[in-house]
Scaffold this motif. Structure first.
Motif, mmCIF file in Angstrom:
data_model
loop_
_atom_site.group_PDB
_atom_site.id
_atom_site.type_symbol
_atom_site.label_atom_id
_atom_site.label_comp_id
_atom_site.label_asym_id
_atom_site.label_seq_id
_atom_site.Cartn_x
_atom_site.Cartn_y
_atom_site.Cartn_z
ATOM 1 N N VAL A 1 58.488 31.347 45.832
ATOM 2 C CA VAL A 1 57.241 32.102 45.311
ATOM 3 C C VAL A 1 56.004 32.019 46.055
ATOM 4 O O VAL A 1 55.300 32.617 46.088
ATOM 5 C CB VAL A 1 57.320 31.632 43.754
ATOM 6 C CG1 VAL A 1 56.081 32.446 43.040
ATOM 7 C CG2 VAL A 1 58.283 32.070 43.081
ATOM 8 N N LEU A 2 55.875 30.723 46.471
ATOM 9 C CA LEU A 2 54.605 30.352 47.255
ATOM 10 C C LEU A 2 54.682 31.235 48.410
ATOM 11 O O LEU A 2 53.489 31.864 48.736
ATOM 12 C CB LEU A 2 54.481 28.894 47.368
ATOM 13 C CG LEU A 2 53.204 28.569 48.559
ATOM 14 C CD1 LEU A 2 52.116 28.820 47.724
ATOM 15 C CD2 LEU A 2 53.494 26.952 48.686
ATOM 16 N N LEU B 1 56.214 33.995 49.160
ATOM 17 C CA LEU B 1 56.177 35.398 49.021
ATOM 18 C C LEU B 1 54.766 35.705 48.383
ATOM 19 O O LEU B 1 54.204 36.710 49.037
ATOM 20 C CB LEU B 1 56.935 35.646 47.927
ATOM 21 C CG LEU B 1 57.281 37.001 47.229
ATOM 22 C CD1 LEU B 1 57.562 37.986 48.278
ATOM 23 C CD2 LEU B 1 57.905 37.335 45.991
ATOM 24 N N ALA B 2 54.121 35.148 47.513
ATOM 25 C CA ALA B 2 52.565 35.600 47.026
ATOM 26 C C ALA B 2 51.660 35.297 48.212
ATOM 27 O O ALA B 2 50.792 36.421 48.370
ATOM 28 C CB ALA B 2 52.429 34.631 46.079
ATOM 29 N N ALA B 3 51.963 34.288 48.887
ATOM 30 C CA ALA B 3 50.778 34.176 49.933
ATOM 31 C C ALA B 3 51.015 35.130 51.149
ATOM 32 O O ALA B 3 49.768 35.619 51.404
ATOM 33 C CB ALA B 3 50.826 32.659 50.591
ATOM 34 N N SER B 4 52.118 35.446 51.494
ATOM 35 C CA SER B 4 52.197 36.332 52.488
ATOM 36 C C SER B 4 52.158 37.900 52.143
ATOM 37 O O SER B 4 51.589 38.499 52.826
ATOM 38 C CB SER B 4 53.894 36.257 52.958
ATOM 39 O OG SER B 4 54.106 34.875 53.487
ATOM 40 N N THR B 5 52.504 38.227 50.923
ATOM 41 C CA THR B 5 52.146 39.640 50.586
ATOM 42 C C THR B 5 50.603 39.818 50.406
ATOM 43 O O THR B 5 50.286 40.797 50.991
ATOM 44 C CB THR B 5 52.832 39.669 49.232
ATOM 45 O OG1 THR B 5 54.060 39.486 49.175
ATOM 46 C CG2 THR B 5 52.439 41.057 48.706
ATOM 47 N N PHE B 6 49.770 38.986 49.794
ATOM 48 C CA PHE B 6 48.359 39.272 49.882
ATOM 49 C C PHE B 6 47.666 39.109 51.166
ATOM 50 O O PHE B 6 46.907 39.745 51.602
ATOM 51 C CB PHE B 6 47.768 37.992 48.929
ATOM 52 C CG PHE B 6 46.287 37.989 48.981
ATOM 53 C CD1 PHE B 6 45.817 39.040 48.064
ATOM 54 C CD2 PHE B 6 45.649 37.113 49.676
ATOM 55 C CE1 PHE B 6 44.387 39.157 47.926
ATOM 56 C CE2 PHE B 6 44.117 37.330 49.546
ATOM 57 C CZ PHE B 6 43.639 38.202 48.847
ATOM 58 N N GLY C 1 47.523 34.741 54.781
ATOM 59 C CA GLY C 1 48.368 33.943 53.948
ATOM 60 C C GLY C 1 48.123 32.474 54.069
ATOM 61 O O GLY C 1 48.414 31.762 53.011
ATOM 62 N N THR D 1 55.699 35.639 58.284
ATOM 63 C CA THR D 1 54.754 36.745 57.620
ATOM 64 C C THR D 1 54.214 37.797 58.543
ATOM 65 O O THR D 1 54.504 39.056 58.217
ATOM 66 C CB THR D 1 53.505 35.956 57.006
ATOM 67 O OG1 THR D 1 53.932 34.967 56.001
ATOM 68 C CG2 THR D 1 52.638 37.252 56.321
ATOM 69 N N GLY E 1 60.633 33.839 51.495
ATOM 70 C CA GLY E 1 59.449 34.446 51.085
ATOM 71 C C GLY E 1 58.413 35.042 51.774
ATOM 72 O O GLY E 1 57.742 36.166 51.636
ATOM 73 N N GLY F 1 57.384 38.740 51.986
ATOM 74 C CA GLY F 1 56.107 39.076 51.552
ATOM 75 C C GLY F 1 55.279 39.777 52.528
ATOM 76 O O GLY F 1 54.410 40.822 52.474
#
Length: 268
Positions: A9-10, A12-17, A25, A61, A230, A234
């Motif tokens: 999750v970490l 995924l969230a960091a890389s998506t943003f 990220g 990423t 992730g 992401g």
């Protein structure tokens, strides 16, 4: 399993943003590892290790996001090459300096610099465009059919690329926090081209920087592998989301991200 899920999750969230705004990220991953290491992983992670792991994650990423941006015609790889020529080697220099001094003073100074970049980005429409001639000129046609020209000269691009690499290797944040404002304010890149091209430059910087951290032993394969799935997803997801965001909104998101990053490193 709960730890692996949290790391996924970490990543995924960091890389998506990070892929959406072109920052990579690392601004999320480094502090998360430093703060959550003892409780989440049962071990204290020092700054050098967190930076090394962050750069390894940024390779994943930036790889998937750059591939996606290239397929969509957003990433300007020729321009990215000029920045990457100096950013790659300088990221190795930055990586070698991470554990040699306390970076708190540098972080705060850089935070104040980023605050000034946010102000300039918000006032971007009121700033008189650069009137000189660029050696390398590019053209981009947006979704509305409007053609925009942007460009750069080799020496400024190499100098900025070197600073980007140094910051990336030293802080593990990818360097987009400096490259994005430079592209938008100095070279007049369209926002979507800037974020996509930034990810291509980050790939080179992260690759070289993480290599130096591996050599120095500031690396944890298990952490990188836990974050990698992730991060790969992401990077692709962030690039896909980015194309659905208008230029004005993208600039605002970039400013918000830079503001939060600047305040975090100034106040912590």
């Amino acid at each position: 399993m709960s730890t692996l899920l949290a790391m996924f999750v970490l990543g995924l969230a960091a890389s998506t943003f990070g892929a959406i705004v072109g920052l990579g990220g690392g601004v999320i991953i480094v502090p998360a590892l430093l703060l959550l290491g003892p409780t989440l992983l049962g071990m204290k992670i020092d700054t050098a290790m967190a930076v090394g792991v962050s750069l390894g994650t940024l390779v994943c990423t930036s790889f998937t996001s750059t591939l996606t941006f290239v397929k969509e015609g957003k990433a300007d790889l020729r321009s990215a090459l000029f920045f990457a020529i100096s950013s790659g080697p300088m990221s190795m220099v930055g990586a070698s300096l991470t554990a040699l001094f306390d970076p708190d003073a540098f972080r705060r100074l850089f935070g104040y610099f980023m605050l000034s970049m946010v102000v300039l980005l918000l006032l971007r429409s009121r700033i008189k465009p650069y009137q000189g001639k660029w050696r390398y000129v590019r053209a981009y046609t947006d979704a509305d059919g409007t053609q925009q020209e942007y460009g750069f000269n080799a020496l400024p691009a190499l100098l900025i690329g070197g600073l980007v690499g140094l910051i990336a290797g030293l802080l593990g944040i990818g360097g987009g926090v400096l490259l994005i404002p430079a592209m938008l304010l100095l070279f007049r890149f369209p926002p979507h081209i800037a974020s996509a091209t930034s990810m291509a430059v980050i790939f080179v910087s992260a690759l070289f920087g993480s290599g130096m951290h591996i050599i120095r032993g500031e690396w944890d394969w298990l952490l990188v592998l836990a974050l990698a799935p992730g991060a790969l997803l992401g990077g692709w997801l962030g690039a896909r989301i980015s194309r659905r965001i208008g230029s004005v909104l993208l600039i605002r998101i970039m400013c918000g991200a830079l503001l939060l990053f600047a305040l975090r490193i100034i106040l912590t």
